[in-house]
Design an enzyme around this catalytic site. Structure first.
Site, short mmCIF file in Angstrom:
data_model
loop_
_atom_site.label_atom_id
_atom_site.label_comp_id
_atom_site.label_asym_id
_atom_site.label_seq_id
_atom_site.Cartn_x
_atom_site.Cartn_y
_atom_site.Cartn_z
CE LYS A 22 32.49 -31.80 56.23
NZ LYS A 22 32.31 -32.73 55.10
CG ASN A 23 35.87 -32.15 53.65
OD1 ASN A 23 35.05 -32.72 54.37
ND2 ASN A 23 35.52 -31.39 52.64
CB CYS A 118 25.00 -35.78 47.72
SG CYS A 118 26.13 -36.35 48.98
NE ARG A 123 29.49 -36.09 46.28
CZ ARG A 123 29.86 -35.62 47.48
NH1 ARG A 123 28.96 -35.38 48.40
NH2 ARG A 123 31.13 -35.45 47.76
CG ASP A 311 33.61 -28.41 49.22
OD1 ASP A 311 34.37 -29.12 49.87
OD2 ASP A 311 32.79 -28.85 48.40
NE ARG A 403 26.72 -34.42 56.67
CZ ARG A 403 26.82 -34.92 55.44
NH1 ARG A 403 25.82 -34.78 54.59
NH2 ARG A 403 27.92 -35.53 55.04
C1 EPZ Z 1 35.51 -34.45 48.53
O1 EPZ Z 1 34.43 -35.25 48.10
C2 EPZ Z 1 34.95 -33.57 49.64
N1 EPZ Z 1 34.46 -34.41 50.73
C3 EPZ Z 1 33.80 -32.72 49.08
O2 EPZ Z 1 33.38 -31.85 50.13
C4 EPZ Z 1 34.32 -31.89 47.92
O3 EPZ Z 1 33.24 -31.18 47.36
C5 EPZ Z 1 34.94 -32.81 46.86
O4 EPZ Z 1 35.97 -33.61 47.46
C6 EPZ Z 1 35.56 -32.04 45.71
O5 EPZ Z 1 36.53 -31.18 46.20
C7 EPZ Z 1 35.35 -34.87 51.63
O6 EPZ Z 1 36.53 -34.60 51.55
C8 EPZ Z 1 34.77 -35.71 52.75
P1 EPZ Z 1 35.67 -36.27 44.48
P2 EPZ Z 1 34.71 -36.52 47.12
O7 EPZ Z 1 35.78 -37.74 44.51
O8 EPZ Z 1 36.01 -37.14 47.47
C9 EPZ Z 1 33.74 -37.51 40.37
C10 EPZ Z 1 31.86 -30.88 51.62
O9 EPZ Z 1 31.04 -30.01 51.36
N2 EPZ Z 1 33.95 -38.91 40.80
O10 EPZ Z 1 36.92 -35.44 44.47
O11 EPZ Z 1 33.52 -37.36 47.13
C11 EPZ Z 1 32.66 -36.82 41.18
O12 EPZ Z 1 31.38 -37.09 40.66
C12 EPZ Z 1 32.06 -32.03 50.66
O13 EPZ Z 1 32.61 -30.89 52.62
C13 EPZ Z 1 33.72 -39.95 39.90
O14 EPZ Z 1 33.31 -39.73 38.77
O15 EPZ Z 1 34.81 -35.78 45.73
C14 EPZ Z 1 33.03 -35.36 41.04
O16 EPZ Z 1 32.53 -34.87 39.81
C15 EPZ Z 1 30.99 -32.05 49.60
N3 EPZ Z 1 33.93 -41.23 40.31
C16 EPZ Z 1 34.56 -35.41 40.95
O17 EPZ Z 1 34.90 -36.76 40.65
C17 EPZ Z 1 34.40 -41.51 41.56
O18 EPZ Z 1 34.61 -42.72 41.87
C18 EPZ Z 1 35.26 -35.02 42.23
O19 EPZ Z 1 34.73 -35.84 43.25
C19 EPZ Z 1 34.65 -40.45 42.45
C20 EPZ Z 1 34.43 -39.16 42.05
#
Ligand code: EPZ
Length: 429
Positions: A22-23, A118, A123, A311, A403
């Site tokens: 999915k991701n 979420c 987020r 995850d 999902r």
């Molecule tokens: C991706 O989410 C995945 N989703 C998530 O999987 C996964 O948990 C996450 O990466 C971390 O590996 C998809 O790929 C669709 P991030 P994403 O931006 O891109 C902070 C699942 O269960 N951050 O890498 O949203 C954030 O708060 C889902 O399949 C900022 O501060 O995650 C976090 O602490 C859940 N500002 C860290 O970065 C931003 O603008 C990593 O988040 C963006 C992120």
């Protein structure tokens, strides 16, 4: 809302075919909107999130056809006329925010709703927005929407250099989508290196993009005037693979074989997994898991790839309830991603949450009861706990599962689980 009724306590033996990721699929779908011409994607799982994103793309006027049987998705962006993504769809799935980079990259304008929070807290998307500004986009926030524009008459974003802090999968994806088409010379520092990002870069290069540093934490993009539609086979789901590896270690007589896996995408996870005493036998794209007689306690701290994936954090904590001794699971990516813990405790686990860590005392016998899912990975960990518990459990709100896990009860019942899905309407009768 559907629920699962689960008869637990049985070993799981047999083969499970891992579905497409999915991701990894979601960024490919957004990237296909940048092309002149149609793209065909294979190995796309029939998940709610995929169906939601299909609808998000259709709102723009793109032609999107998905065949869930053949798991084939075709996207023709040549009919796009409305570069917007509405709140009522974006709020359902955060990855819809990839539309900002895709639409800005395609036509120099995008109006996309800010995503909702979420179950485990807000987020942010500040890195996505700050990065696009750094590359020359004009960004405004209007009534909950992000409006992004390329400077008038500039022929595309000029580019620049931006450092992600912290590293972010989503922001890396969005900044790539915003700069690969046009004239940008962009440098993304502290970029995410997840296999999902590496696959996206390979996909974009096949479309004609110019990207250097793939697989490293510094990506260099040289925008090009045109990208072409292609045919591409999506990677297997590394998180589903890790989930079923962990499940296969929970009962001493379980013997699961996972097929259609990409072992190279698992990073350092197999190392931690084998420290529990579980054995892995790899042959080609299949992996056999031999459950340990006694599960050793193994503490983990989540990190960006190739570290321990956030995850798999909930699934790991669930395994540790069956380990002989104390262990600690710390999440540095999402410090409050522990909403499933009180539900595990209701099944009999002994777990305390302190700051961004769960301290687990094993081994505790689990016994069936009703539990509530709160988010995708939490809900699968409750199913795993219920499969391990003695007696009958009910896992409520399994729409969270739908999902991200394709045909879950079908896959698990095939290897000896006892899961029955009760549809919402049946519950009323
Ligand atoms: C991706 O989410 C995945 N989703 C998530 O999987 C996964 O948990 C996450 O990466 C971390 O590996 C998809 O790929 C669709 P991030 P994403 O931006 O891109 C902070 C699942 O269960 N951050 O890498 O949203 C954030 O708060 C889902 O399949 C900022 O501060 O995650 C976090 O602490 C859940 N500002 C860290 O970065 C931003 O603008 C990593 O988040 C963006 C992120």
């Amino acid at each position: 809302m559907d629920k699962f009724v689960i008869e637990g306590g049985k070993p799981l033996q047999g083969e499970i075919k891992i579905s497409g990721s999915k991701n990894a699929a979601l960024p490919l779908m957004a990237a296909a909107l940048l092309a002149d011409g149609k793209t065909t994607l294979h190995n796309i799982p029939a998940l709610h999130d995929i169906l939601t994103f299909n609808n998000v793309m259709r709102v723009t006027g793109a032609r999107v056809e998905f065949d869930p049987e053949s798991e084939t998705l075709s996207i023709d962006p040549d009919t796009i006329y409305y570069p917007e993504s509405p709140y009522d769809l974006v709020r359902k799935m955060r990855a819809s925010f990839y539309m900002l980079g895709a639409l800005l990259g395609r036509s120099g304008f995008a109006r996309v709703s800010l995503p909702g929070g979420c179950a485990w807290g807000p987020r942010p998307v500040d890195l996505h927005i700050e990065g696009m500004k750094a590359f020359g986009a004009h960004i405004s926030l209007e009534e909950g929407y992000v409006v992004a524009k390329v400077p008038q008459g500039s022929g595309g974003l000029p580019g620049g250099s931006f450092k992600l802090s912290p590293s972010s999968v989503g922001a890396t994806v969005n900044l790539l989508l915003a700069t690969v088409k046009g004239r940008a010379r962009a440098e993304i520092r502290n970029a995410a290196k997840e296999p999902d990002v590496v696959q996206l870069c390979s996909f974009l290069k096949q479309m004609g993009a110019q990207i250097e540093g793939i697989g490293t934490s510094t990506l260099h993009v040289q925008g090009v005037p045109h990208l072409k539609g292609i045919t591409f086979h999506n990677a297997p789901d590394r998180i589903e693979t890790g989930t079923f590896m962990i499940l296969g270690a929970m009962h001493p007589e379980s013997r699961l074989t996972l097929t259609n896996i990409a072992a190279g995408d698992l990073g350092m996870f197999p190392g931690w997994f084998q420290k529990t005493g579980a054995e892995l036998q790899l042959s080609g794209n299949a992996m056999q898991i031999i459950a340990p007689e006694v599960i050793q306690p193994v503490s983990v701290i989540t990190e960006i790839y190739p570290g321990f994936p956030t995850d798999l954090q909930a699934q790991w904590a669930t395994l540790m309830t069956q380990a002989e001794g104390e262990s600690q699971v710390t999440d540095t990516i999402y410090p409050d991603r522990f909403s499933y813990i009180p539900e595990l405790v209701r099944l009999g686990a002994q777990v305390k949450v302190r700051n961004n860590s769960a301290i687990i005392n094993g081994k505790t016998p689990l016994s069936g009861t009703s539990v509530m899912s709160t988010d995708l990975r939490a809900s699968v960990s409750l199913v795993m706990a219920a499969l391990c518990a003695k007696g009958r459990s009910e896992v409520l709100r399994v729409y969270h599962l739908d999902r991200g896990y394709a045909k879950l009860e079908e896959k698990l019942n095939k290897v000896g689980a006892g899961i029955t899905r009760i549809n919402a309407e049946d519950q009323l009768s």
